[in-house]
Design an enzyme around this catalytic site. Structure first.
Site, PDB file in Angstrom:
ATOM      1  N   THR A   1      37.052  82.533  46.381  1.00  0.00           N
ATOM      2  CA  THR A   1      37.815  81.090  45.742  1.00  0.00           C
ATOM      3  C   THR A   1      37.981  80.119  47.090  1.00  0.00           C
ATOM      4  O   THR A   1      37.944  80.053  48.197  1.00  0.00           O
ATOM      5  CB  THR A   1      38.823  80.933  45.449  1.00  0.00           C
ATOM      6  OG1 THR A   1      38.929  82.028  44.656  1.00  0.00           O
ATOM      7  CG2 THR A   1      39.663  80.062  45.056  1.00  0.00           C
TER       8      THR A   1
ATOM      9  N   ARG B   1      38.976  85.074  30.840  1.00  0.00           N
ATOM     10  CA  ARG B   1      40.178  85.451  31.704  1.00  0.00           C
ATOM     11  C   ARG B   1      40.306  84.312  32.991  1.00  0.00           C
ATOM     12  O   ARG B   1      39.559  83.517  33.403  1.00  0.00           O
ATOM     13  CB  ARG B   1      39.835  86.625  32.587  1.00  0.00           C
ATOM     14  CG  ARG B   1      40.633  87.200  33.716  1.00  0.00           C
ATOM     15  CD  ARG B   1      39.866  86.533  34.949  1.00  0.00           C
ATOM     16  NE  ARG B   1      40.780  87.119  36.487  1.00  0.00           N
ATOM     17  CZ  ARG B   1      41.053  86.839  37.421  1.00  0.00           C
ATOM     18  NH1 ARG B   1      39.866  85.635  37.366  1.00  0.00           N
ATOM     19  NH2 ARG B   1      41.768  86.936  38.526  1.00  0.00           N
ATOM     20  N   VAL B   2      41.257  84.235  33.404  1.00  0.00           N
ATOM     21  CA  VAL B   2      41.889  82.947  34.409  1.00  0.00           C
ATOM     22  C   VAL B   2      42.911  83.327  35.176  1.00  0.00           C
ATOM     23  O   VAL B   2      44.040  84.209  35.090  1.00  0.00           O
ATOM     24  CB  VAL B   2      42.285  81.939  33.786  1.00  0.00           C
ATOM     25  CG1 VAL B   2      42.890  80.744  34.785  1.00  0.00           C
ATOM     26  CG2 VAL B   2      41.330  80.708  32.699  1.00  0.00           C
ATOM     27  N   GLY B   3      42.567  83.508  36.941  1.00  0.00           N
ATOM     28  CA  GLY B   3      43.512  83.830  37.758  1.00  0.00           C
ATOM     29  C   GLY B   3      44.221  82.589  38.386  1.00  0.00           C
ATOM     30  O   GLY B   3      44.757  81.551  37.724  1.00  0.00           O
ATOM     31  N   ASP B   4      44.507  82.676  39.428  1.00  0.00           N
ATOM     32  CA  ASP B   4      45.340  82.300  40.012  1.00  0.00           C
ATOM     33  C   ASP B   4      45.137  80.373  40.686  1.00  0.00           C
ATOM     34  O   ASP B   4      46.310  79.590  40.518  1.00  0.00           O
ATOM     35  CB  ASP B   4      46.258  82.792  41.304  1.00  0.00           C
ATOM     36  CG  ASP B   4      45.165  83.508  42.409  1.00  0.00           C
ATOM     37  OD1 ASP B   4      43.586  83.457  41.897  1.00  0.00           O
ATOM     38  OD2 ASP B   4      45.297  83.280  43.403  1.00  0.00           O
TER      39      ASP B   4
ATOM     40  N   THR C   1      43.610  82.764  47.895  1.00  0.00           N
ATOM     41  CA  THR C   1      42.243  83.653  47.788  1.00  0.00           C
ATOM     42  C   THR C   1      42.059  84.838  47.403  1.00  0.00           C
ATOM     43  O   THR C   1      43.439  85.814  47.962  1.00  0.00           O
ATOM     44  CB  THR C   1      41.239  83.627  48.553  1.00  0.00           C
ATOM     45  OG1 THR C   1      40.199  83.701  48.234  1.00  0.00           O
ATOM     46  CG2 THR C   1      41.917  83.959  49.883  1.00  0.00           C
ATOM     47  N   GLY C   2      41.576  85.717  46.383  1.00  0.00           N
ATOM     48  CA  GLY C   2      42.254  87.215  46.136  1.00  0.00           C
ATOM     49  C   GLY C   2      42.061  87.838  45.036  1.00  0.00           C
ATOM     50  O   GLY C   2      41.960  86.253  44.451  1.00  0.00           O
TER      51      GLY C   2
ATOM     52  N   GLY D   1      43.960  86.988  41.730  1.00  0.00           N
ATOM     53  CA  GLY D   1      44.433  86.100  40.960  1.00  0.00           C
ATOM     54  C   GLY D   1      45.868  86.421  40.346  1.00  0.00           C
ATOM     55  O   GLY D   1      46.781  86.344  40.557  1.00  0.00           O
TER      56      GLY D   1
END
Ligand code: ASP
Length: 339
Positions: free
Chosen positions: A195, A223-226, A246-247, A249
């Site tokens: 990211t 799906r949604v990450g951080d 990043t990574g 999430g």
């Protein structure tokens, strides 16, 4: 520049402050920092604004847009890998020096989610718009619809469908890993997450930040990450500092990672130490899982000091100041890579 062509520094070599001093003569600003080596191009665009006395928030948006428009980047914006159903869904957020913020999640067909997020911040009473609602808002505000799935990304998705094995790959740009790529993960040894998180301190000593991503490659639809979650993927507190991540999430959300880093800086930890403490929190909570994933935090304090820390080796970040333009390898928690 490839990710292995970086300057390796120790956190010990970075400037250390234990309290927030208002007029520290050693402060270096303007400054812009961003995740990964691809942040270098984003920083260069942001620097044009910062060096002319412009606002951090404008530098952030301008910088993030460079990465979003880069088709060769498979993890942000146009050309990002799609979800498992073939949709490119983008997530982004932005936060300014006043604590204003905007976010879009699971946005399709719009190349610059960072700019839509900024419009959400500036033109609505809300913080987050998702999916169809975010798209509708973008179209109403002059953004044009376009297909974000490039032939390259479509081909990678079709290859992935042959096995359809969903498992995040730790930043595979690490050279030792590249020599022994695991075909269990993603055929063709592709990078399936990363990211751009970007943080800036402008000439007026105001902080802003942004974060934009296509998220995990071949993720579940929706799906949604951080990255677009304020407090997780990004947090800015103009009194103290800013942080981004990043990574994987899911693990960052569980500890509200970027907010945690900023609060640790408020307690007096330096930027790199605050990132380290946050990474250690994740590693302590679930040591087994932490060995299998990558997470990196990047922080910038109100003085212009910056630093990062990651679970695994291979995380890099880009820095631009008046005298510096460099890619730095972050320190990391685990010294032995998982096999
Ligand atoms: N944090 C992003 C996500 O979970 C992906 C990444 O930065 O690698 O969507």
């Amino acid at each position: 520049m490839r990710r292995r062509d970086f300057i390796r520094t120790s956190s010990l070599a970075l400037p250390v402050v234990h309290s927030i001093k208002k007029d520290d003569p050693s402060a270096e600003f303007p400054v812009v920092v961003s995740t990964w080596d691809f942040g270098k191009a984003a920083n260069a665009a942001a620097w044009k604004i910062l060096s002319a006395g412009g606002k951090a928030i404008d530098a952030i948006e301008t910088g993030a847009r460079v990465t979003e428009a880069d088709q060769s980047n498979k993890t942000v914006g146009v050309g990002g890998y799609p979800d498992r159903d073939g949709h490119v869904t983008l997530d982004a957020c932005i936060m300014d020096e006043h604590g204003n913020c905007g976010s879009v999640m699971c946005l399709e067909d719009i190349m610059h989610p960072i700019s839509v997020a900024r419009k959400v911040m500036e033109k609505t009473p809300h913080v987050i718009l998702v999916g169809q609602g975010a798209l509708q808002f973008a179209l109403q505000n002059g953004f044009t619809r376009q297909n974000l799935l490039t032939p390259d990304s479509e081909a990678a998705w079709k290859e992935w469908l042959k096995k359809a094995n969903y498992k995040p790959v730790i930043n595979i740009e690490n050279s030792s890993y590249q020599q022994t790529p695991s075909t269990d993960h993603f055929p063709g040894s592709i990078d399936n997450h990363d990211t751009i998180g970007i943080l800036a301190l402008d000439a007026s000593r105001n902080l802003s930040g942004g974060c934009t991503t296509s998220g995990m490659a071949f993720k579940m639809h929706g799906r949604v990450g951080d990255s677009p979650v304020i407090g997780a993927g990004l947090f800015v507190d103009n009194e103290v500092g800013a942080a981004t991540s990043t990574g994987v999430g899911e693990e960052v959300i569980k500890c509200v990672g970027s907010h945690l880093v900023v609060e640790l800086m408020r307690q007096g930890f330096t930027a790199p130490k605050a990132c380290k403490k946050a990474v250690e929190r994740i590693a302590q909570r679930n040591p087994q899982k932490a060995r299998e994933i990558q997470i990196g935090f990047l922080a910038l304090d109100k003085q212009g000091n910056y630093g990062a820390y990651a679970l695994q080796n291979g995380f890099t970040y880009s820095v631009k100041t008046k005298d510096k333009e460099m890619v730095v390898e972050s320190d990391y928690h685990f010294t032995i890579r998982p096999r």
